[in-house]
Write a protein that holds these residues in place. Structure first.
Motif, PDB file in Angstrom:
ATOM      1  N   THR A  39      33.339  44.985  29.825  1.00  0.00           N
ATOM      2  CA  THR A  39      34.053  43.786  31.464  1.00  0.00           C
ATOM      3  C   THR A  39      33.805  42.122  31.154  1.00  0.00           C
ATOM      4  N   LYS A  45      40.306  39.760  36.230  1.00  0.00           N
ATOM      5  CA  LYS A  45      40.045  41.289  36.692  1.00  0.00           C
ATOM      6  C   LYS A  45      41.219  41.707  37.890  1.00  0.00           C
ATOM      7  N   SER A  72      38.094  46.276  47.235  1.00  0.00           N
ATOM      8  CA  SER A  72      37.650  45.893  46.147  1.00  0.00           C
ATOM      9  C   SER A  72      35.888  45.127  46.264  1.00  0.00           C
ATOM     10  N   ASP A  77      35.446  45.779  40.878  1.00  0.00           N
ATOM     11  CA  ASP A  77      35.754  47.067  40.708  1.00  0.00           C
ATOM     12  C   ASP A  77      36.322  47.803  41.751  1.00  0.00           C
ATOM     13  N   VAL A 164      37.051  48.364  36.501  1.00  0.00           N
ATOM     14  CA  VAL A 164      38.475  47.767  36.175  1.00  0.00           C
ATOM     15  C   VAL A 164      37.777  46.875  35.340  1.00  0.00           C
ATOM     16  N   ARG A 166      38.346  43.516  32.161  1.00  0.00           N
ATOM     17  CA  ARG A 166      39.217  41.951  32.606  1.00  0.00           C
ATOM     18  C   ARG A 166      40.660  41.692  32.051  1.00  0.00           C
TER      19      ARG A 166
END
Length: 204
Positions: A39, A45, A72, A77, A164, A166
């Protein structure tokens, strides 16, 4: 089963399209690889906003999506809350047909099926990709099944956090999307839903 297919079950197909942009359409990437994705790489993101959905099947369809919310965390995330029910047992094969479109200027462009995983695909039997144990604690605590058969009843979970990565190609993915998802088993329609959402890139 890959993490991509897990996420698609919870309506996060857009996020997985982002992952495919980074990794390529490698269907062999397992869930642990996704969860440990770097990440800290260069990129942004993404988040899903303005999520809307409506039933496109008749009231007699035995499957219902009562709630779906995607938000989010401050770090970017994803938090997923879902409640769904079925009036019949779901026995394999369970077919899921997905049609996804992205707005390009004033037109909607169909996203093709990528590696039989994401985009506008026909998944002939999602039961083939179940887990013996659900990958998220919230699902296990709420007795949400991650494999077939699925007994009739109501299933719900709240605020399941999904990491999540990048995305270097974030500008390619951002935009407005719409989709239709149809679930069938043994030639009987279980549910049909239309949905729309906007994907935004978070600031660096």
């Amino acid at each position: 089963m890959t993490q991509r297919r897990v996420l698609s079950r919870f309506g996060s197909a857009i996020l997985l399209f982002c992952v495919l942009q980074v990794e390529g359409a490698n269907d062999g990437v397992i869930i642990k690889r996704f969860l440990s994705y770097n990440t800290k790489q260069v990129g942004q993101k993404l988040r899903v906003v303005n999520l809307k959905y409506n039933r496109c099947g008749p009231e007699s369809d035995p499957g219902r999506l009562d709630e779906l919310e995607i938000t989010s965390t401050p770090s970017g995330d994803v938090l997923v809350t879902l409640s769904a029910s079925t009036d019949v047992d779901l026995e394999p094969p369970v077919q899921v047909t997905v049609e996804v479109y992205k707005r390009l200027f004033r037109s909607w462009v169909r996203i093709p099926c990528l590696n039989n995983v994401i985009g506008s695909c026909v998944h002939n039997d999602v039961c083939q990709h179940g887990f013996e144990e659900c990958p998220f604690e919230s699902l296990r605590k709420n007795s949400v099944p991650c494999h077939c058969p699925i007994a009739k009843g109501t299933y719900a979970f709240s605020l399941v956090e999904i990491p999540v990565p990048r995305i270097p190609q974030a500008k390619i993915v951002v935009g407005d999307y719409k989709a239709q998802v149809v679930v069938r088993t043994h030639n009987t329609q279980i549910a049909c839903y239309n949905g729309s959402a906007t994907v935004e890139a978070l600031s660096q």
